[in-house]
Design a protein around this motif. Structure first.
Motif, PDB file in Angstrom:
ATOM      1  N   MET A 108       5.673  -1.946  -1.129  1.00 16.03           N
ATOM      2  CA  MET A 108       4.383  -1.318  -0.813  1.00 16.03           C
ATOM      3  C   MET A 108       3.328  -1.522  -1.897  1.00 16.03           C
ATOM      4  SD  MET A 108       5.726   2.088   1.233  1.00 16.03           S
ATOM      5  CE  MET A 108       4.276   3.018   0.896  1.00 16.03           C
ATOM      6  N   PRO A 109       3.625  -1.246  -3.176  1.00 11.19           N
ATOM      7  CA  PRO A 109       2.581  -1.459  -4.182  1.00 11.19           C
ATOM      8  C   PRO A 109       2.187  -2.932  -4.317  1.00 11.19           C
ATOM      9  CG  PRO A 109       4.569  -0.501  -5.179  1.00 11.19           C
ATOM     10  CD  PRO A 109       4.827  -0.653  -3.724  1.00 11.19           C
ATOM     11  N   ILE A 110       3.101  -3.819  -4.020  1.00 10.24           N
ATOM     12  CA  ILE A 110       2.813  -5.253  -4.130  1.00 10.24           C
ATOM     13  C   ILE A 110       1.824  -5.672  -3.054  1.00 10.24           C
ATOM     14  CG2 ILE A 110       3.820  -7.571  -3.955  1.00 10.24           C
ATOM     15  CD1 ILE A 110       6.410  -6.252  -5.184  1.00 10.24           C
ATOM     16  N   TRP A 111       2.062  -5.281  -1.780  1.00 10.58           N
ATOM     17  CA  TRP A 111       1.115  -5.702  -0.749  1.00 10.58           C
ATOM     18  C   TRP A 111      -0.208  -4.943  -0.865  1.00 10.58           C
ATOM     19  CZ3 TRP A 111       5.401  -3.486   2.357  1.00 10.58           C
ATOM     20  CH2 TRP A 111       5.107  -2.251   2.919  1.00 10.58           C
ATOM     21  N   GLN A 112      -0.168  -3.734  -1.412  1.00  7.85           N
ATOM     22  CA  GLN A 112      -1.429  -3.017  -1.642  1.00  7.85           C
ATOM     23  C   GLN A 112      -2.267  -3.730  -2.702  1.00  7.85           C
ATOM     24  OE1 GLN A 112       0.186   0.847  -2.509  1.00  7.85           O
ATOM     25  NE2 GLN A 112       0.287   1.438  -0.357  1.00  7.85           N
ATOM     26  N   GLN A 113      -1.622  -4.172  -3.785  1.00  6.95           N
ATOM     27  CA  GLN A 113      -2.340  -4.923  -4.817  1.00  6.95           C
ATOM     28  C   GLN A 113      -2.813  -6.266  -4.282  1.00  6.95           C
ATOM     29  OE1 GLN A 113       0.541  -4.967  -8.062  1.00  6.95           O
ATOM     30  NE2 GLN A 113      -0.809  -3.631  -9.236  1.00  6.95           N
ATOM     31  N   LEU A 114      -2.001  -6.920  -3.500  1.00  2.43           N
ATOM     32  CA  LEU A 114      -2.376  -8.202  -2.914  1.00  2.43           C
ATOM     33  C   LEU A 114      -3.568  -8.024  -1.980  1.00  2.43           C
ATOM     34  CD1 LEU A 114      -1.255 -11.022  -3.257  1.00  2.43           C
ATOM     35  CD2 LEU A 114       0.196 -10.629  -1.281  1.00  2.43           C
ATOM     36  N   SER A 115      -3.596  -6.929  -1.245  1.00  6.74           N
ATOM     37  CA  SER A 115      -4.718  -6.644  -0.363  1.00  6.74           C
ATOM     38  C   SER A 115      -5.996  -6.417  -1.170  1.00  6.74           C
ATOM     39  CB  SER A 115      -4.406  -5.415   0.490  1.00  6.74           C
ATOM     40  OG  SER A 115      -5.496  -5.096   1.316  1.00  6.74           O
ATOM     41  N   GLN A 116      -5.884  -5.668  -2.250  1.00  9.47           N
ATOM     42  CA  GLN A 116      -7.052  -5.434  -3.111  1.00  9.47           C
ATOM     43  C   GLN A 116      -7.544  -6.742  -3.708  1.00  9.47           C
ATOM     44  OE1 GLN A 116      -5.657  -2.540  -5.921  1.00  9.47           O
ATOM     45  NE2 GLN A 116      -5.710  -0.857  -4.440  1.00  9.47           N
ATOM     46  N   TRP A 117      -6.626  -7.571  -4.160  1.00  8.96           N
ATOM     47  CA  TRP A 117      -6.985  -8.874  -4.724  1.00  8.96           C
ATOM     48  C   TRP A 117      -7.684  -9.735  -3.670  1.00  8.96           C
ATOM     49  CZ3 TRP A 117      -5.643 -13.933  -3.689  1.00  8.96           C
ATOM     50  CH2 TRP A 117      -5.972 -14.862  -4.669  1.00  8.96           C
ATOM     51  N   GLY A 118      -7.143  -9.742  -2.452  1.00 12.68           N
ATOM     52  CA  GLY A 118      -7.746 -10.506  -1.365  1.00 12.68           C
ATOM     53  C   GLY A 118      -9.145 -10.013  -1.040  1.00 12.68           C
ATOM     54  N   SER A 119      -9.327  -8.713  -1.036  1.00  9.15           N
ATOM     55  CA  SER A 119     -10.636  -8.135  -0.763  1.00  9.15           C
ATOM     56  C   SER A 119     -11.637  -8.538  -1.847  1.00  9.15           C
ATOM     57  CB  SER A 119     -10.524  -6.615  -0.690  1.00  9.15           C
ATOM     58  OG  SER A 119     -11.783  -6.036  -0.510  1.00  9.15           O
ATOM     59  N   LYS A 120     -11.192  -8.504  -3.076  1.00  5.57           N
ATOM     60  CA  LYS A 120     -12.059  -8.839  -4.208  1.00  5.57           C
ATOM     61  C   LYS A 120     -12.485 -10.305  -4.169  1.00  5.57           C
ATOM     62  CE  LYS A 120     -12.024  -8.907  -9.271  1.00  5.57           C
ATOM     63  NZ  LYS A 120     -11.198  -8.646 -10.460  1.00  5.57           N
ATOM     64  N   HIS A 121     -11.587 -11.189  -3.753  1.00  2.00           N
ATOM     65  CA  HIS A 121     -11.849 -12.623  -3.828  1.00  2.00           C
ATOM     66  C   HIS A 121     -12.166 -13.271  -2.484  1.00  2.00           C
ATOM     67  CE1 HIS A 121     -10.861 -12.682  -8.046  1.00  2.00           C
ATOM     68  NE2 HIS A 121      -9.793 -11.953  -7.775  1.00  2.00           N
ATOM     69  N   LYS A 122     -12.261 -12.468  -1.445  1.00  2.00           N
ATOM     70  CA  LYS A 122     -12.527 -13.010  -0.112  1.00  2.00           C
ATOM     71  C   LYS A 122     -13.865 -13.747  -0.066  1.00  2.00           C
ATOM     72  CE  LYS A 122     -11.891 -10.061   3.091  1.00  2.00           C
ATOM     73  NZ  LYS A 122     -11.903  -9.081   4.170  1.00  2.00           N
ATOM     74  N   THR A 123     -14.879 -13.209  -0.713  1.00  2.00           N
ATOM     75  CA  THR A 123     -16.213 -13.831  -0.671  1.00  2.00           C
ATOM     76  C   THR A 123     -16.249 -15.150  -1.425  1.00  2.00           C
ATOM     77  OG1 THR A 123     -16.900 -12.516  -2.576  1.00  2.00           O
ATOM     78  CG2 THR A 123     -17.418 -11.649  -0.388  1.00  2.00           C
ATOM     79  N   VAL A 124     -15.369 -15.350  -2.390  1.00  2.00           N
ATOM     80  CA  VAL A 124     -15.336 -16.604  -3.148  1.00  2.00           C
ATOM     81  C   VAL A 124     -15.083 -17.776  -2.211  1.00  2.00           C
ATOM     82  CG1 VAL A 124     -14.081 -17.897  -4.917  1.00  2.00           C
ATOM     83  CG2 VAL A 124     -14.594 -15.481  -5.279  1.00  2.00           C
ATOM     84  N   ASN A 125     -14.124 -17.641  -1.295  1.00  2.00           N
ATOM     85  CA  ASN A 125     -13.805 -18.710  -0.350  1.00  2.00           C
ATOM     86  C   ASN A 125     -14.889 -18.877   0.708  1.00  2.00           C
ATOM     87  OD1 ASN A 125     -11.440 -19.444  -1.592  1.00  2.00           O
ATOM     88  ND2 ASN A 125     -10.188 -18.091  -0.350  1.00  2.00           N
ATOM     89  N   ASN A 126     -15.537 -17.806   1.063  1.00  2.00           N
ATOM     90  CA  ASN A 126     -16.574 -17.866   2.087  1.00  2.00           C
ATOM     91  C   ASN A 126     -17.884 -18.467   1.574  1.00  2.00           C
ATOM     92  OD1 ASN A 126     -14.835 -16.762   3.945  1.00  2.00           O
ATOM     93  ND2 ASN A 126     -15.526 -14.675   3.598  1.00  2.00           N
ATOM     94  N   GLU A 127     -18.081 -18.443   0.252  1.00  2.00           N
ATOM     95  CA  GLU A 127     -19.317 -18.981  -0.326  1.00  2.00           C
ATOM     96  C   GLU A 127     -19.238 -20.482  -0.529  1.00  2.00           C
ATOM     97  OE1 GLU A 127     -19.848 -16.781  -3.894  1.00  2.00           O
ATOM     98  OE2 GLU A 127     -20.469 -14.953  -2.860  1.00  2.00           O
ATOM     99  N   GLY A 128     -18.025 -21.014  -0.763  1.00  2.00           N
ATOM    100  CA  GLY A 128     -17.860 -22.434  -1.098  1.00  2.00           C
ATOM    101  C   GLY A 128     -17.922 -23.265   0.086  1.00  2.00           C
TER     102      GLY A 128
END
Length: 121
Positions: free
Chosen positions: A101-121
């Motif tokens: 649970m803490p692993i996928w929660q952290q992975l989700s937070q990381w994905g949320s933080k970096h989602k715009t990076v992929n969408n901008e390129g």
């Protein structure tokens, strides 16, 4: 999805890698498009198969069944069948699954933080 031959090069390489590298073993257990999504939907309570299908409408029924079987075999979830009409099956996290649970929660937070990076390129 067809089952791989046990003696295929791909299967042998997978066994060798998973046996020698803990990270590869972990990714093998939770890897794929749907496993973490399914696991996160089981975070708070047991969920019936039909409810999982409703919560994840993009997944085919066949793929959901395959992913659930793989995770049950890996000991991440447990399947409980109820003797009702119509039959009812519910899935829940095992203790091992709850450790993720803490692993996928952290992975989700990381994905949320970096989602715009992929969408901008």
């Amino acid at each position: 999805m067809t089952k791989r031959k046990e003696q295929s090069t791909n299967s042998l390489n997978k066994q060798l890698m998973a046996g020698n590298c803990d990270l590869v073993h972990a990714i093998d257990l939770i890897g794929g498009r749907w496993k973490l999504v399914i696991l996160s939907n089981l975070e708070t309570a047991a969920v019936r198969f039909s409810e999982l299908k409703r919560l994840i409408p993009q997944i085919s029924e066949r793929m959901l069944v395959l992913q659930l079987k793989e995770m049950e075999k890996a000991g991440l979830i447990t399947r409980t069948a109820y003797a009702t009409v119509p039959p009812c099956v519910a899935y829940s996290l095992t203790a091992i699954g709850k450790e993720l649970m803490p692993i996928w929660q952290q992975l989700s937070q990381w994905g949320s933080k970096h989602k715009t990076v992929n969408n901008e390129g």
